[in-house]
Enzyme design. Structure first.
Site, mmCIF file in Angstrom:
data_model
loop_
_atom_site.group_PDB
_atom_site.id
_atom_site.type_symbol
_atom_site.label_atom_id
_atom_site.label_comp_id
_atom_site.label_asym_id
_atom_site.label_seq_id
_atom_site.Cartn_x
_atom_site.Cartn_y
_atom_site.Cartn_z
ATOM 1 N N SER A 139 36.603 38.287 34.990
ATOM 2 C CA SER A 139 36.450 39.336 35.434
ATOM 3 C C SER A 139 36.526 40.399 34.350
ATOM 4 C CB SER A 139 37.343 39.792 36.502
ATOM 5 O OG SER A 139 37.077 41.218 36.805
ATOM 6 N N TYR A 152 45.448 40.688 40.252
ATOM 7 C CA TYR A 152 44.247 40.403 40.123
ATOM 8 C C TYR A 152 43.839 40.450 38.577
ATOM 9 C CZ TYR A 152 39.143 39.529 40.534
ATOM 10 O OH TYR A 152 37.814 39.155 40.140
HETATM 11 P P1 NDP Z 1 32.864 35.482 47.063
HETATM 12 O O1 NDP Z 1 34.183 35.695 47.968
HETATM 13 O O2 NDP Z 1 31.632 35.745 47.260
HETATM 14 O O3 NDP Z 1 32.929 33.777 46.830
HETATM 15 C C1 NDP Z 1 33.990 33.019 46.516
HETATM 16 C C2 NDP Z 1 33.739 31.682 46.645
HETATM 17 O O4 NDP Z 1 35.027 31.129 46.392
HETATM 18 C C3 NDP Z 1 33.343 30.987 48.118
HETATM 19 O O5 NDP Z 1 32.453 30.137 47.943
HETATM 20 C C4 NDP Z 1 34.632 30.640 48.700
HETATM 21 O O6 NDP Z 1 34.248 29.788 49.534
HETATM 22 C C5 NDP Z 1 35.319 29.951 47.544
HETATM 23 N N1 NDP Z 1 36.870 29.732 47.729
HETATM 24 C C6 NDP Z 1 37.735 30.895 48.056
HETATM 25 N N2 NDP Z 1 38.657 30.174 48.240
HETATM 26 C C7 NDP Z 1 38.760 29.052 47.875
HETATM 27 C C8 NDP Z 1 39.728 27.908 47.628
HETATM 28 N N3 NDP Z 1 41.038 28.053 48.205
HETATM 29 N N4 NDP Z 1 39.099 26.718 47.383
HETATM 30 C C9 NDP Z 1 38.016 26.665 47.097
HETATM 31 N N5 NDP Z 1 36.950 27.428 47.253
HETATM 32 C C10 NDP Z 1 37.437 28.746 47.358
HETATM 33 O O7 NDP Z 1 33.284 35.905 45.647
HETATM 34 P P2 NDP Z 1 32.504 35.878 44.326
HETATM 35 O O8 NDP Z 1 31.382 35.108 44.264
HETATM 36 O O9 NDP Z 1 32.250 37.307 43.950
HETATM 37 O O10 NDP Z 1 33.623 35.437 43.209
HETATM 38 C C11 NDP Z 1 33.354 34.203 42.651
HETATM 39 C C12 NDP Z 1 34.256 34.534 41.015
HETATM 40 O O11 NDP Z 1 33.983 35.630 40.356
HETATM 41 C C13 NDP Z 1 35.733 35.011 41.379
HETATM 42 O O12 NDP Z 1 36.552 34.000 40.678
HETATM 43 C C14 NDP Z 1 35.953 36.388 41.227
HETATM 44 O O13 NDP Z 1 37.216 36.489 40.667
HETATM 45 C C15 NDP Z 1 34.937 36.469 40.260
HETATM 46 N N6 NDP Z 1 34.693 38.059 39.978
HETATM 47 C C16 NDP Z 1 33.979 38.604 41.134
HETATM 48 C C17 NDP Z 1 33.370 39.866 40.984
HETATM 49 C C18 NDP Z 1 32.814 40.529 42.105
HETATM 50 O O14 NDP Z 1 32.673 41.825 42.066
HETATM 51 N N7 NDP Z 1 32.051 39.884 43.075
HETATM 52 C C19 NDP Z 1 33.775 40.417 39.689
HETATM 53 C C20 NDP Z 1 34.371 39.843 38.555
HETATM 54 C C21 NDP Z 1 34.628 38.439 38.744
HETATM 55 P P3 NDP Z 1 35.102 29.196 50.867
HETATM 56 O O15 NDP Z 1 35.519 30.369 51.616
HETATM 57 O O16 NDP Z 1 34.273 28.388 51.544
HETATM 58 O O17 NDP Z 1 36.237 28.293 50.444
#
Ligand code: NDP
Length: 241
Positions: A139, A152
């Site tokens: 991030s 974070y």
């Molecule tokens: P979302 O919340 O939209 O998606 C997160 C995904 O991770 C979901 O598919 C969720 O699925 C899965 N997930 C969460 N916890 C677990 C777990 N314990 N085991 C397996 N899967 C898990 O978030 P983003 O798409 O935004 O985030 C993706 C990545 O991008 C993250 O690492 C985030 O830190 C990073 N990021 C995001 C930013 C943003 O502004 N959106 C900015 C910078 C970085 P489920 O609940 O079905 O498990």
């Protein structure tokens, strides 16, 4: 024909947001996908939508056994693992006086520890095979933190430090390691936080779309074997600091 055709790509956190966008972006190129997240129904729906060869490994990737199952299932179904995208992550924040300490530990376990464990598990297999690519989703918060977001940011800065070391360690093995650091992206990641408590509340900016980050991932993966892009930061064009 894409250089990615036939490659086996493993994505954690693929049921929503950036992970699902990466799957949607790569599927038309003829990749074989292994998708992990906890919500099996969401993964099943995505697999049906993609219509390509998809293996689903549902479960909490912060549990060590699920990481091992992810690797084992990939090898059992496809015989190899070409790409690992460590994408699963959550965002938890809060002020000094009432931040939820247990929630912070859960976040560290997912954002950093699980990504490290997966990276090592898959790197060993890729090293044996003589090729592979690991992409860790960090991030811009690794460098641009805001009050209440220190842990974070810390998980992402640690992930970047680890990734750079792993890249160096694997430099002559055919296994590439890279990091993508997205700016604020329109996904579910902040849904649990009231709008006025989100990091962008003080200075709202145009958010990136998950597809923008997926395009960055594809850019790393499509480079010829002699090229490794170690770090790609993707900012909204309105991002200042
Ligand atoms: P979302 O919340 O939209 O998606 C997160 C995904 O991770 C979901 O598919 C969720 O699925 C899965 N997930 C969460 N916890 C677990 C777990 N314990 N085991 C397996 N899967 C898990 O978030 P983003 O798409 O935004 O985030 C993706 C990545 O991008 C993250 O690492 C985030 O830190 C990073 N990021 C995001 C930013 C943003 O502004 N959106 C900015 C910078 C970085 P489920 O609940 O079905 O498990």
């Amino acid at each position: 024909m894409s250089v990615l055709e036939g490659k086996v790509v493993v994505i954690t956190g693929a049921s929503a947001g950036i992970g699902a966008a990466i799957a949607r972006d790569l599927a038309p190129l003829g990749v074989k996908l292994v998708l992990n997240a906890r919500r099996t129904g969401q993964l099943d729906a995505l697999a049906a939508e993609l219509g390509s060869e998809v293996e689903i490994v549902s479960g909490d990737i912060a549990e060590a056994a699920v990481g091992q199952t992810l690797l084992d299932s990939t090898l059992a179904r496809f015989g190899r693992a070409d790409v690992l995208i460590n994408n699963a992550g959550i965002f938890r924040n809060g002020p000094v006086d009432d931040v939820d300490l247990d929630a912070l530990e859960t976040m560290i376990a997912l954002n950093f520890t699980a990504a490290v464990r997966n990276a090592y598990l898959f790197a060993r297999e890729m090293k044996r095979a003589g090729s592979g690519h690991i992409v860790n989703i960090s991030s811009i918060s690794a460098n641009l933190t805001t009050p209440g977001c220190g842990v974070y940011s810390g998980t992402k800065r640690a992930l970047e430090g680890f990734s750079e070391c792993l890249r160096i360690e694997l430099a002559d093995t055919g296994v590439r390691v890279g990091v993508i650091s997205p700016g604020t992206t329109a996904t579910e990641v902040f849904n649990h936080i009231p709008a006025d408590k989100r990091p962008s509340a003080a200075a709202p900016i145009q958010r990136l779309e998950a597809e923008d980050i997926a395009a960055g991932v594809r850019y790393l993966l499509e480079q010829p074997p002699r090229v490794n892009v170690p770090h790609l930061r993707i900012y909204s064009s309105e991002q200042r600091h």
